[in-house]
Every structure is written in C-alpha cells, then in structure tokens.
Scaffold this active site. Structure first.
Site, PDB file in Angstrom:
ATOM      1  N   ARG A  96      37.181  14.052  69.105  1.00  0.00           N
ATOM      2  CA  ARG A  96      37.050  13.055  68.047  1.00  0.00           C
ATOM      3  C   ARG A  96      36.247  13.570  66.849  1.00  0.00           C
ATOM      4  NH1 ARG A  96      39.721  10.833  65.264  1.00  0.00           N
ATOM      5  NH2 ARG A  96      40.865  10.253  67.145  1.00  0.00           N
ATOM      6  N   LYS A 134      23.082   8.216  31.785  1.00  0.00           N
ATOM      7  CA  LYS A 134      24.023   7.136  32.068  1.00  0.00           C
ATOM      8  C   LYS A 134      23.604   5.844  31.370  1.00  0.00           C
ATOM      9  CE  LYS A 134      26.709   7.237  35.249  1.00  0.00           C
ATOM     10  NZ  LYS A 134      28.176   7.307  35.246  1.00  0.00           N
ATOM     11  N   GLU A 139      26.571   9.632  28.473  1.00  0.00           N
ATOM     12  CA  GLU A 139      27.653   8.655  28.554  1.00  0.00           C
ATOM     13  C   GLU A 139      27.683   7.806  27.288  1.00  0.00           C
ATOM     14  OE1 GLU A 139      28.058   4.576  31.046  1.00  0.00           O
ATOM     15  OE2 GLU A 139      27.980   6.402  32.271  1.00  0.00           O
ATOM     16  N   ASP A 152      33.177   6.514  28.588  1.00  0.00           N
ATOM     17  CA  ASP A 152      33.202   5.548  29.685  1.00  0.00           C
ATOM     18  C   ASP A 152      34.145   4.386  29.407  1.00  0.00           C
ATOM     19  OD1 ASP A 152      32.316   4.397  32.161  1.00  0.00           O
ATOM     20  OD2 ASP A 152      31.087   3.009  30.987  1.00  0.00           O
TER      21      ASP A 152
END
Length: 283
Positions: A99, A166, A200, A221
């Site tokens: 797994r 950002k 950004e 953006d």
C-alpha cells in the site's frame, strides 16, 4: 530535478511508520514465514509514470532481500494493464509494503500526468507551466519532482529562496505607503538585493507600480486574457510575467497566447487525482 536519497529514506520511513506501525498483523497471522512471491505493478489507466524510486525504497526498507525491477522509467507513458515494475522475494514483505509503495506511485504519477496535460496544451508558445507551494505538508520535494517529470518547471521551493510579495503583504504595506507595490519592490531590492523579487498585482495600475519599482518578475493575479495581453504590451520585456488564478486545461492555451512567460497552476499539487495502479501477486 532529482530526488535526494536522504529525502527518499526519510519520507518512506515516515510513511511506513504510519502504515505498518508495530507490524502487519494480518500478514503475520495468516501468511507462512517461508512463503515466496512474484508480484508486478501495472497501470489501470493511461498516465505518465512517476515515483518508481519510492517504490524501490519502500520495499528496500521493508526487506532488503526483495528484488525490485523497473520495466519503465519515470516520465514514460504507460497504458492500461502495462506492467511498470516487478517485485520478487518474501510474500510477507511484498504484502506489507504494497500500500505504501502504491500510494507514492499513484500520487506522483497523478501529478506528472496532469502536469504533462498542461504542458501539452501550451506547446508552441513560450509559456512555462509552474507549480506552487500548495503541496502536501512533508511531501513538497516529491511533488515538485513529479511536476518536473511531467515537463513543468518548479517555482520557489519555499519562503527562503525567492521573494514573492503577495496580496496580504500589500494589505499591511498599504498602511504605510500610498503605493504599496512600488514600496514593496524597492524594499525587497534594498534589503535582499541578491534574491529574485516577484510581486503580485491585480490590475494594470499596480503593474505600472511594479515596473516603476524595478520588479524583475510580476505575478498577474486573476486577470482576464485581454488584461494579460495588455500587461505584456506595457511591460515590453522589462520583467518576467506570470499568470495565476483561474487556470485550467480549458483556458491555459488562451493564457499562453497572451505572451506571458509563466503560468502557475496550484491544481497540479493541491487537488490532483491519483492515477490508479495495482499490485498483483502471481499465482
């Protein structure tokens, strides 16, 4: 980009500790110690294969006496029912590692396969497909490796290797500067001159602020295709332009044709579907 042996060992060890814990009680209770097995892993759908070294490392840590052989390489295309690896040795060891080995292979192949689809959609343009930091905690190196296997390009590894200002940085800076984008670029260049600075912007006014500040890389953006094309015209090669937000397979070609240099796609890692593989022990 290659996977570091140390990262391989560490990540696999953590996965096995999580899954196997104190031992595989089902296998120990039902399978004789001397049982042998020959197994193979095969794809159940078309894909770009990625993660074979993790398969090998998983079985190596379970039982170094197992023999693992690859029938393809990372980056190769696989068809449904195509075998990609074989494992031979203790049946107990094969069952215990199954797994974890498949989980790594399925996750990374999913990322490589989706990345390749995006890369193929922008073929013939200059745009490169980028990943993001929207990765599974603890698995970033693996997932960014899978992006490169699919033909994509890695963006920054973390917060330490590239400046990316950002929207929330700008919210804070706006308290101190009427033009936060330009102020952020100037501050970054002054305080960290050797690190690439990206900022950004949400509209063409902020784009002009970034250009005036001397940004080398600008993230556009959630702009429309028309706005991005205009941004390319205004920038005229003075900075690299990255498109971000609302990117999907239906839209990515149109974005690429606006002339941007990069297109970042968070979906490559944050919401990708795993590819289906199966491990079968031969009778």
């Amino acid at each position: 980009m290659a996977l570091s042996p140390d990262i391989l060992k560490t990540v696999v060890a953590a996965a096995l500790a999580e899954d196997v814990g104190s031992g595989d009680v089902t296998t120990a209770a039902t399978i004789p110690e001397d049982a042998r097995g020959n197994a193979y892993i095969h794809a159940k759908e078309p894909c770009a294969v990625c993660g074979l070294e993790l398969v090998a490392e998983t079985f190596r840590q379970i039982d170094p006496r197992l023999t693992v052989a690859f029938l393809v390489s990372d980056g190769d295309r696989a068809k449904p029912k195509q075998r990609v690896a074989t494992i031979a040795g203790s049946a107990r060891s094969i069952l215990t590692g199954e797994r974890v080995a498949l989980n790594f292979l399925q996750r990374l192949s999913g990322i490589a396969t989706l990345t390749r689809a995006f890369v193929e959609r922008v073929a013939g343009t200059n745009a490169q497909i980028l990943d993001t930091r929207k990765t599974t905690p603890g698995l970033r190196a693996l997932e960014k490796y899978a992006v490169t296997v699919g033909g994509g390009t890695n963006h920054r590894k973390g917060l330490y290797d590239q400046i990316l200002v950002k929207d929330n940085h700008l919210v804070v800076l706006k308290r101190y500067h009427p033009q936060p984008v330009a102020a952020a670029v100037r501050a970054a260049k002054q305080n960290a001159p050797r690190i690439v600075t990206e900022v950004e912007v949400k509209d063409l006014d902020e784009l002009q602020q970034a250009l005036d500040g001397g940004a080398a890389w600008i993230l556009l953006d959630n702009m429309t295709d028309e706005e991005m094309a205009e941004a390319v015209r205004i920038t005229a090669g003075r900075a690299k332009l990255e498109a971000s937000g609302g990117v999907n397979l239906d839209r990515v070609a149109a974005i690429a044709h606006t002339g941007v240099d990069f297109i970042s796609v968070g979906a490559l890692t944050h919401s990708v579907r795993a590819v289906d593989f199966s491990l079968e022990i031969e009778e």
